[in-house]
Design a protein around this motif. Structure first.
Motif, PDB file in Angstrom:
ATOM      1  N   ASP A  89       0.840  -1.194   0.000  1.00 49.86           N
ATOM      2  CA  ASP A  89       0.000   0.000   0.000  1.00 49.86           C
ATOM      3  C   ASP A  89       0.879   1.249   0.000  1.00 49.86           C
ATOM      4  N   LEU A  90       0.245   2.402   0.152  1.00 48.90           N
ATOM      5  CA  LEU A  90       0.972   3.663   0.025  1.00 48.90           C
ATOM      6  C   LEU A  90       1.367   4.257   1.369  1.00 48.90           C
ATOM      7  N   ALA A  91       1.688   3.418   2.333  1.00 47.50           N
ATOM      8  CA  ALA A  91       2.188   3.916   3.621  1.00 47.50           C
ATOM      9  C   ALA A  91       3.480   4.700   3.385  1.00 47.50           C
ATOM     10  N   PRO A  92       3.774   5.701   4.216  1.00 46.53           N
ATOM     11  CA  PRO A  92       4.974   6.528   4.010  1.00 46.53           C
ATOM     12  C   PRO A  92       6.261   5.715   3.874  1.00 46.53           C
ATOM     13  N   ALA A  93       6.417   4.692   4.695  1.00 52.21           N
ATOM     14  CA  ALA A  93       7.633   3.876   4.612  1.00 52.21           C
ATOM     15  C   ALA A  93       7.703   3.106   3.297  1.00 52.21           C
ATOM     16  N   HIS A  94       6.534   2.765   2.738  1.00 54.62           N
ATOM     17  CA  HIS A  94       6.492   2.003   1.495  1.00 54.62           C
ATOM     18  C   HIS A  94       6.803   2.874   0.283  1.00 54.62           C
ATOM     19  N   SER A  95       6.344   4.108   0.324  1.00 53.13           N
ATOM     20  CA  SER A  95       6.501   4.995  -0.832  1.00 53.13           C
ATOM     21  C   SER A  95       7.716   5.920  -0.727  1.00 53.13           C
ATOM     22  N   ALA A  96       8.549   5.703   0.287  1.00 46.27           N
ATOM     23  CA  ALA A  96       9.748   6.538   0.448  1.00 46.27           C
ATOM     24  C   ALA A  96      10.710   6.339  -0.724  1.00 46.27           C
ATOM     25  N   LYS A  97      11.496   7.360  -1.013  1.00 48.67           N
ATOM     26  CA  LYS A  97      12.433   7.286  -2.135  1.00 48.67           C
ATOM     27  C   LYS A  97      13.474   6.198  -1.910  1.00 48.67           C
ATOM     28  N   THR A  98      13.948   6.056  -0.675  1.00 48.63           N
ATOM     29  CA  THR A  98      14.947   5.026  -0.399  1.00 48.63           C
ATOM     30  C   THR A  98      14.379   3.624  -0.599  1.00 48.63           C
ATOM     31  N   THR A  99      13.074   3.464  -0.317  1.00 49.66           N
ATOM     32  CA  THR A  99      12.431   2.167  -0.532  1.00 49.66           C
ATOM     33  C   THR A  99      12.300   1.883  -2.024  1.00 49.66           C
ATOM     34  N   SER A 100      11.934   2.903  -2.782  1.00 48.83           N
ATOM     35  CA  SER A 100      11.856   2.747  -4.241  1.00 48.83           C
ATOM     36  C   SER A 100      13.223   2.378  -4.812  1.00 48.83           C
ATOM     37  N   THR A 101      14.242   2.997  -4.281  1.00 45.55           N
ATOM     38  CA  THR A 101      15.603   2.680  -4.719  1.00 45.55           C
ATOM     39  C   THR A 101      15.956   1.236  -4.378  1.00 45.55           C
ATOM     40  N   TRP A 102      15.528   0.772  -3.212  1.00 45.27           N
ATOM     41  CA  TRP A 102      15.790  -0.613  -2.803  1.00 45.27           C
ATOM     42  C   TRP A 102      15.187  -1.589  -3.801  1.00 45.27           C
ATOM     43  N   PHE A 103      13.958  -1.341  -4.211  1.00 46.77           N
ATOM     44  CA  PHE A 103      13.303  -2.225  -5.182  1.00 46.77           C
ATOM     45  C   PHE A 103      14.036  -2.203  -6.530  1.00 46.77           C
ATOM     46  N   LYS A 104      14.466  -1.027  -6.977  1.00 40.85           N
ATOM     47  CA  LYS A 104      15.185  -0.923  -8.245  1.00 40.85           C
ATOM     48  C   LYS A 104      16.517  -1.658  -8.176  1.00 40.85           C
ATOM     49  N   ASP A 105      17.206  -1.525  -7.063  1.00 40.43           N
ATOM     50  CA  ASP A 105      18.492  -2.203  -6.906  1.00 40.43           C
ATOM     51  C   ASP A 105      18.343  -3.724  -6.903  1.00 40.43           C
ATOM     52  N   HIS A 106      17.216  -4.208  -6.419  1.00 41.80           N
ATOM     53  CA  HIS A 106      16.996  -5.652  -6.368  1.00 41.80           C
ATOM     54  C   HIS A 106      16.221  -6.165  -7.584  1.00 41.80           C
ATOM     55  N   GLY A 107      15.858  -5.260  -8.483  1.00 41.56           N
ATOM     56  CA  GLY A 107      15.177  -5.674  -9.714  1.00 41.56           C
ATOM     57  C   GLY A 107      13.791  -6.245  -9.495  1.00 41.56           C
ATOM     58  N   ILE A 108      13.081  -5.711  -8.500  1.00 47.38           N
ATOM     59  CA  ILE A 108      11.733  -6.218  -8.183  1.00 47.38           C
ATOM     60  C   ILE A 108      10.693  -5.181  -8.599  1.00 47.38           C
ATOM     61  N   PRO A 109       9.839  -5.512  -9.568  1.00 40.74           N
ATOM     62  CA  PRO A 109       8.782  -4.568  -9.957  1.00 40.74           C
ATOM     63  C   PRO A 109       7.712  -4.456  -8.880  1.00 40.74           C
ATOM     64  N   VAL A 110       7.168  -3.250  -8.690  1.00 42.92           N
ATOM     65  CA  VAL A 110       6.141  -2.995  -7.682  1.00 42.92           C
ATOM     66  C   VAL A 110       4.836  -2.634  -8.377  1.00 42.92           C
ATOM     67  N   LEU A 111       3.782  -3.272  -7.969  1.00 45.48           N
ATOM     68  CA  LEU A 111       2.466  -3.013  -8.545  1.00 45.48           C
ATOM     69  C   LEU A 111       1.958  -1.648  -8.110  1.00 45.48           C
ATOM     70  N   ASP A 112       1.514  -0.835  -9.060  1.00 46.47           N
ATOM     71  CA  ASP A 112       0.894   0.449  -8.681  1.00 46.47           C
ATOM     72  C   ASP A 112      -0.389   0.155  -7.916  1.00 46.47           C
ATOM     73  N   TRP A 113      -0.646   0.948  -6.876  1.00 52.02           N
ATOM     74  CA  TRP A 113      -1.753   0.619  -5.965  1.00 52.02           C
ATOM     75  C   TRP A 113      -2.483   1.889  -5.561  1.00 52.02           C
ATOM     76  N   PRO A 114      -3.829   1.881  -5.601  1.00 47.74           N
ATOM     77  CA  PRO A 114      -4.595   3.073  -5.192  1.00 47.74           C
ATOM     78  C   PRO A 114      -4.600   3.249  -3.681  1.00 47.74           C
ATOM     79  N   ALA A 115      -4.681   4.487  -3.234  1.00 46.03           N
ATOM     80  CA  ALA A 115      -4.658   4.790  -1.798  1.00 46.03           C
ATOM     81  C   ALA A 115      -5.929   4.313  -1.096  1.00 46.03           C
ATOM     82  N   ASN A 116      -5.775   3.960   0.178  1.00 48.63           N
ATOM     83  CA  ASN A 116      -6.915   3.555   1.023  1.00 48.63           C
ATOM     84  C   ASN A 116      -7.782   2.492   0.356  1.00 48.63           C
ATOM     85  N   SER A 117      -7.166   1.404  -0.047  1.00 47.74           N
ATOM     86  CA  SER A 117      -7.913   0.353  -0.760  1.00 47.74           C
ATOM     87  C   SER A 117      -7.693  -1.027  -0.158  1.00 47.74           C
ATOM     88  N   PRO A 118      -7.973  -1.207   1.130  1.00 50.18           N
ATOM     89  CA  PRO A 118      -7.828  -2.545   1.718  1.00 50.18           C
ATOM     90  C   PRO A 118      -8.802  -3.555   1.138  1.00 50.18           C
TER      91      PRO A 118
END
Length: 334
Positions: free
Chosen positions: A238-267
């Protein structure tokens, strides 16, 4: 042969018909298959115009409409508060009568469903996301690893205020309470796919970007190896601050893991939310004495989740997306 109150609708019809034809009570009793005294009592009751015996009702139809309006306007009030407001309107009735009439009207006291708070912008984004994913197949959704955090308490008894509602009104906006994301609590992180569940991570502090990246490193990657092996997958969060942080995005890119785009507040779109619900329902009678016992119970219950359950939840994604489109982006029952 039964009493008058035991006469069936067919017997009463036979008695009325033969009585109008002038037949004797003896003949009517024989034809209807009941006692002559039952025939006599039924005929006398009809002649006096009495439909049933019993004490006269203490409330009028107008009083009942007032009660229904009070319950409908304030469904989160308890019986005592509703009774007090009703009697303040000039009605003379007991609390027991209030409860009974509410039940006769079809109201039942239930735990309200929880819906996320969504503004119009978020609804539009949810709708656009759902339309973009509406043609995804089960095979495509099976390549997605869903993740989420959830709060577990030692006691599950505090479920908040109850609501008075009728059958079929569970999703009525006036019978639902709004939830606020990120309550101050310790969360449990977990992940699932159509192949099953991954290991749980118990978080001891507030989830910041650095903590979340450690969770990804030490729990998400092992879960990916367990569930997908060498196959490609897409990670969902989801779009929690820790999930959408720039450093987290960088972590995913460095590990080559695609992230699914996700709408806010959608449990309601995330099937792992249903999995958390299954775990909590199974634990509702557990009474751990401390945090360590709670963790042990959660792990044991989580381990009982089968791949078949996960597969069924993943298969529900097309239905969830259809529901969001039909609701024009509003929260759905999932």
């Amino acid at each position: 042969m039964g009493k008058t109150s035991d006469l069936t609708a067919v017997q009463k019809t036979i008695i009325d018909t033969l009585h109008k034809e002038g037949k004797t009570q003896k003949v009517i009793a024989k034809e209807a298959g009941c006692s002559q005294s039952s025939v006599s009592k039924h005929i006398n009751r009809q002649a006096k115009g009495r439909k049933k015996c019993g004490r006269k009702k203490c409330t009028s139809s107008r009083d009942n409409r007032t009660l229904q309006r009070i319950v409908t306007t304030n469904p989160f009030k308890n019986v005592g508060e509703i009774h007090k407001e009703w009697t303040a309107a000039g009605v003379s009735a007991s609390r027991t009568t209030t409860r009974r009439l509410m039940k006769d009207m079809g109201f039942r006291c239930r735990i309200p469903c929880v819906k996320p708070l969504l503004n119009m912008k978020q609804r539009k984004k949810r709708l656009a996301w759902a339309k973009d994913k509406k043609d995804w197949t089960d095979a495509e959704w099976s390549k997605v690893m869903f993740s989420d955090e959830s709060k577990f308490c030692i006691s599950f008894g505090n479920q908040g205020p109850r609501v008075w509602r009728k059958s079929g009104e569970a999703q009525n906006p006036r019978c639902m309470r709004s939830s606020v994301k990120f309550p101050p609590s310790v969360m449990v992180w977990g992940a699932m796919s159509s192949a099953g569940v991954g290991p749980l991570c118990f978080l001891r502090s507030r989830v910041k970007a650095a903590v979340y990246q450690e969770v990804l490193e030490h729990f998400m990657l092992p879960a990916a190896d367990q569930l997908y092996g060498d196959a490609d997958f897409t990670f969902q969060q989801d779009l929690a601050p820790a999930h959408s942080a720039k450093t987290t995005s960088t972590w995913f890119k460095d590990h080559g893991i695609p992230v699914l785009d996700w709408p806010a507040n959608s449990p309601d779109l995330n099937p792992i939310e249903n999995l958390w619900g299954i775990v909590k329902r199974r634990m509702q009678y557990a009474r751990p004495n401390n945090a360590e016992e709670l963790k042990t119970t959660i792990r044991a219950t989580w381990a009982l989740i089968t791949p078949e359950q996960c597969h069924r939840l993943i298969e529900s994604m097309p239905r969830r997306i259809t529901a969001v489109i039909e609701a024009k982006g509003a929260p759905t029952k999932y």
